[in-house]
Design an enzyme around this catalytic site. Structure first.
Site, mmCIF file in Angstrom:
data_model
loop_
_atom_site.group_PDB
_atom_site.id
_atom_site.type_symbol
_atom_site.label_atom_id
_atom_site.label_comp_id
_atom_site.label_asym_id
_atom_site.label_seq_id
_atom_site.Cartn_x
_atom_site.Cartn_y
_atom_site.Cartn_z
ATOM 1 N N MET A 19 0.840 -1.216 0.000
ATOM 2 C CA MET A 19 0.000 0.000 0.000
ATOM 3 C C MET A 19 0.872 1.262 0.000
ATOM 4 O O MET A 19 0.897 2.000 0.980
ATOM 5 C CB MET A 19 -0.902 -0.021 1.241
ATOM 6 C CG MET A 19 -1.804 -1.234 1.319
ATOM 7 S SD MET A 19 -2.554 -1.444 2.955
ATOM 8 C CE MET A 19 -1.184 -2.116 3.920
ATOM 9 N N THR B 292 1.637 1.606 5.979
ATOM 10 C CA THR B 292 0.739 2.597 5.396
ATOM 11 C C THR B 292 0.318 3.553 6.494
ATOM 12 O O THR B 292 0.335 3.189 7.674
ATOM 13 C CB THR B 292 -0.514 1.913 4.813
ATOM 14 O OG1 THR B 292 -1.486 2.884 4.445
ATOM 15 C CG2 THR B 292 -1.156 0.978 5.841
ATOM 16 N N THR C 39 -2.645 5.836 5.622
ATOM 17 C CA THR C 39 -4.069 5.954 5.318
ATOM 18 C C THR C 39 -4.882 4.790 5.874
ATOM 19 O O THR C 39 -5.944 4.988 6.483
ATOM 20 C CB THR C 39 -4.285 6.048 3.796
ATOM 21 O OG1 THR C 39 -3.628 7.221 3.311
ATOM 22 C CG2 THR C 39 -5.766 6.112 3.459
ATOM 23 N N CYS D 51 2.643 10.010 4.885
ATOM 24 C CA CYS D 51 2.481 9.050 3.796
ATOM 25 C C CYS D 51 3.883 8.595 3.437
ATOM 26 O O CYS D 51 4.766 9.437 3.215
ATOM 27 C CB CYS D 51 1.781 9.683 2.599
ATOM 28 S SG CYS D 51 1.482 8.552 1.233
ATOM 29 N N THR D 52 4.104 7.305 3.399
ATOM 30 C CA THR D 52 5.449 6.782 3.172
ATOM 31 C C THR D 52 6.096 7.406 1.946
ATOM 32 O O THR D 52 7.271 7.794 1.963
ATOM 33 C CB THR D 52 5.403 5.249 2.997
ATOM 34 O OG1 THR D 52 4.730 4.670 4.110
ATOM 35 C CG2 THR D 52 6.797 4.673 2.902
ATOM 36 N N GLU D 53 5.318 7.526 0.872
ATOM 37 C CA GLU D 53 5.884 8.018 -0.385
ATOM 38 C C GLU D 53 6.332 9.474 -0.309
ATOM 39 O O GLU D 53 7.178 9.902 -1.094
ATOM 40 C CB GLU D 53 4.874 7.832 -1.522
ATOM 41 C CG GLU D 53 4.625 6.393 -1.929
ATOM 42 C CD GLU D 53 3.623 5.678 -1.009
ATOM 43 O OE1 GLU D 53 3.465 4.460 -1.151
ATOM 44 O OE2 GLU D 53 3.010 6.349 -0.160
#
Length: 229
Positions: free
Chosen positions: A10, A83, A85, A196-198
């Site tokens: 995710m 994740t 979210t 958010c990891t990204e």
């Protein structure tokens, strides 16, 4: 060494970051040929985002709970959701397993308080920013979380899902996110959560004049502390 259980997928960029950083962390702490003991179960991100769009959070919870049970059966001593979210269903996942779920918000709250910050700005997906689940968990630790104006939520969500989850990092996107950080600073934030990891692919401490809290990095460090205790 305890076995770390990861529920990932995710996105896969997020899972890759967790796997990479856990390995690097063990290398830094133990040296030699050491690597972490871990088990990973990845879900189909397309299926989850489809359910998210349809607001079928109970079904999302069922899928992630099943994945958590899988890593528990494989020998995990504790579980992480890779994740932010989908921590919206963290309580449902935690209730499905006998081993502890290391909740991201609890880990981040400890790091924020350790730096003497009481109000933080939060950047993440539209769901994570507009829903109260993460803010309420942080509030249980005595912290205040503020988010960008709602007019920015869809833009940031698009940047995450259409660029960053595919590993695409754009300079113009970074500039806009930095401007959001400045707006949150002006609104009273004493630090910024990269929720958010990204986003950790995009924003580093050097990009901001206030403390940046990279949630994934903090989550990984907490997992290593627990695994190597």
């Amino acid at each position: 060494m305890k076995t770390i259980g990861l529920v990932g997928g995710m996105s896969w960029e997020s899972s890759a970051a967790y796997y990479r950083d856990l390995n690097r962390g063990v290398q830094e702490r133990l040296g030699g040929l050491s690597s972490p003991k871990l088990v990973l179960s990845c879900v189909d991100f397309a299926e989850l985002t489809s359910l998210e769009d349809a607001q079928k959070w109970d079904q999302i919870g069922d899928l992630l709970a099943d994945a958590a049970r899988g890593v528990e059966r494989a020998g995990a001593d504790f579980v992480l959701l890779c994740t932010t979210t989908f921590h919206k269903v963290a309580d449902q996942v935690a209730a499905a397993v006998e081993v502890p779920l290391v909740h991201l918000a609890d880990v981040v709250a400890e790091a924020v308080k350790a730096q003497g910050v009481s109000t933080v700005g939060f950047l993440g997906t539209e769901v994570a920013m507009s829903d109260s689940f993460f803010r309420e968990r942080m509030a249980s630790h005595g912290l205040t979380v503020i988010v960008p104006d709602a007019s920015h939520h869809q833009w940031l969500d698009d940047a995450i899902y259409h660029e960053l989850v595919h590993g695409e990092v754009k300079t113009e996107t970074r500039r806009t996110v930095v401007s959001l950080i400045d707006e949150l600073w002006d609104a009273g934030a004493g630090g910024i959560l990269l929720g958010c990891t990204e986003l950790e692919l995009l924003i580093k401490q050097a990009d901001a004049e206030i403390p940046v809290f990279p949630c994934t990095t903090l989550h990984v460090d907490a997992a290593l502390d627990r695994a190597l205790a």
